[in-house]
Design a protein around this motif. Sequence first.
Motif, PDB file in Angstrom:
ATOM      1  N   PHE A 143      -1.842  -0.999   3.123  1.00 16.95           N
ATOM      2  CA  PHE A 143      -2.743  -2.105   3.067  1.00 16.95           C
ATOM      3  C   PHE A 143      -1.753  -3.093   2.195  1.00 16.95           C
ATOM      4  CE2 PHE A 143      -5.913  -5.086   1.216  1.00 16.95           C
ATOM      5  CZ  PHE A 143      -6.074  -4.824   1.881  1.00 16.95           C
ATOM      6  N   CYS A 158      -9.472  -6.643  -1.418  1.00 18.20           N
ATOM      7  CA  CYS A 158      -9.430  -6.849   0.584  1.00 18.20           C
ATOM      8  C   CYS A 158     -10.523  -8.366   1.088  1.00 18.20           C
ATOM      9  CB  CYS A 158     -10.147  -5.768   1.041  1.00 18.20           C
ATOM     10  SG  CYS A 158      -9.808  -4.253   0.883  1.00 18.20           S
ATOM     11  N   HIS A 169     -12.081  -4.803   4.942  1.00 12.80           N
ATOM     12  CA  HIS A 169     -10.641  -4.788   5.138  1.00 12.80           C
ATOM     13  C   HIS A 169     -10.184  -5.927   5.025  1.00 12.80           C
ATOM     14  CE1 HIS A 169     -11.322  -0.636   4.848  1.00 12.80           C
ATOM     15  NE2 HIS A 169     -11.487  -0.663   4.195  1.00 12.80           N
ATOM     16  N   TRP A 183      -6.445  -2.872  10.081  1.00  9.46           N
ATOM     17  CA  TRP A 183      -7.154  -2.777   8.726  1.00  9.46           C
ATOM     18  C   TRP A 183      -8.666  -4.146   9.110  1.00  9.46           C
ATOM     19  CZ3 TRP A 183      -6.852   0.235   5.028  1.00  9.46           C
ATOM     20  CH2 TRP A 183      -5.717   1.000   4.616  1.00  9.46           C
TER      21      TRP A 183
END
Length: 251
Positions: free
Chosen positions: A63, A68, A77, A219
């Motif tokens: 990530f 997020c 996400h 994601w």
Amino acid sequence: MVILKTSRELAIMREAGRISQRALRLGGEAVEPGVSTWEIDKIIREYIEKSGAKPNFLGYGDFPASACISVNNTVIHGIPSKKQILKKGDIVSIDTGALFNGFNGDNAWTFACGEVSEEAQRLMDTTREALFKGIEQARVGNRIGDIGHAVQEYVEARGYSVVRDFVGHGVGAKLHEDPSVPNYGTPGRGVRLLPGMVIAIEPMVNVGDFRVKVLSDGWTTQTIDGKLSAHFEHMIAITTDGPVILTSLDD
Ligand code: MG
């Protein structure tokens, strides 16, 4: 394996929780039409680092950001981006976490960008209330299924759906520990709650279908029907005195 925390560890997690909560609020205050999600992420990262902590989402898996940030039909996400500029009427889910002295904080909240539709407001209100219905069940002697059941029952009675593919979790030295904490379940089923457990309860609630899809970036998770979704999360310690919200600024 569920890892119980000592009172010393809980005190550190309380601080990790406070830093995560302050970062979340700062992010929320920055939600305004014309602001990019990248700018909000920067504010969050700078605050966490200034606090002597580390953004625990940055580099988790791969990530690429500290928070997020998930707008409208993005459930969770969402990757902050200079190209994503917030507009009036958006709903903006921000999830922040800080690693402090070896322990993690984790929390999330959905913010309104200016005035939002009645539907969006009702979705946010329902999801926040569902989180607190879940927290009420986070008591010694109850089981994980009691939490999920309380969340699901409240959400579905209001005509919305709970996401199944992503769930809450234990938290500690690792961001994601056992047990899983689904937002659905059967009362009296699942792992028994013991003093010293720390769990993240995090209802993800959709206006339409409960199903979600993950985009090709690996994601970004969106509702399958393109309808709105909201996400609220607190990190809770199970104690003999009842649930304690570790991601709170109040004592
Ligand atoms: Mg979480």
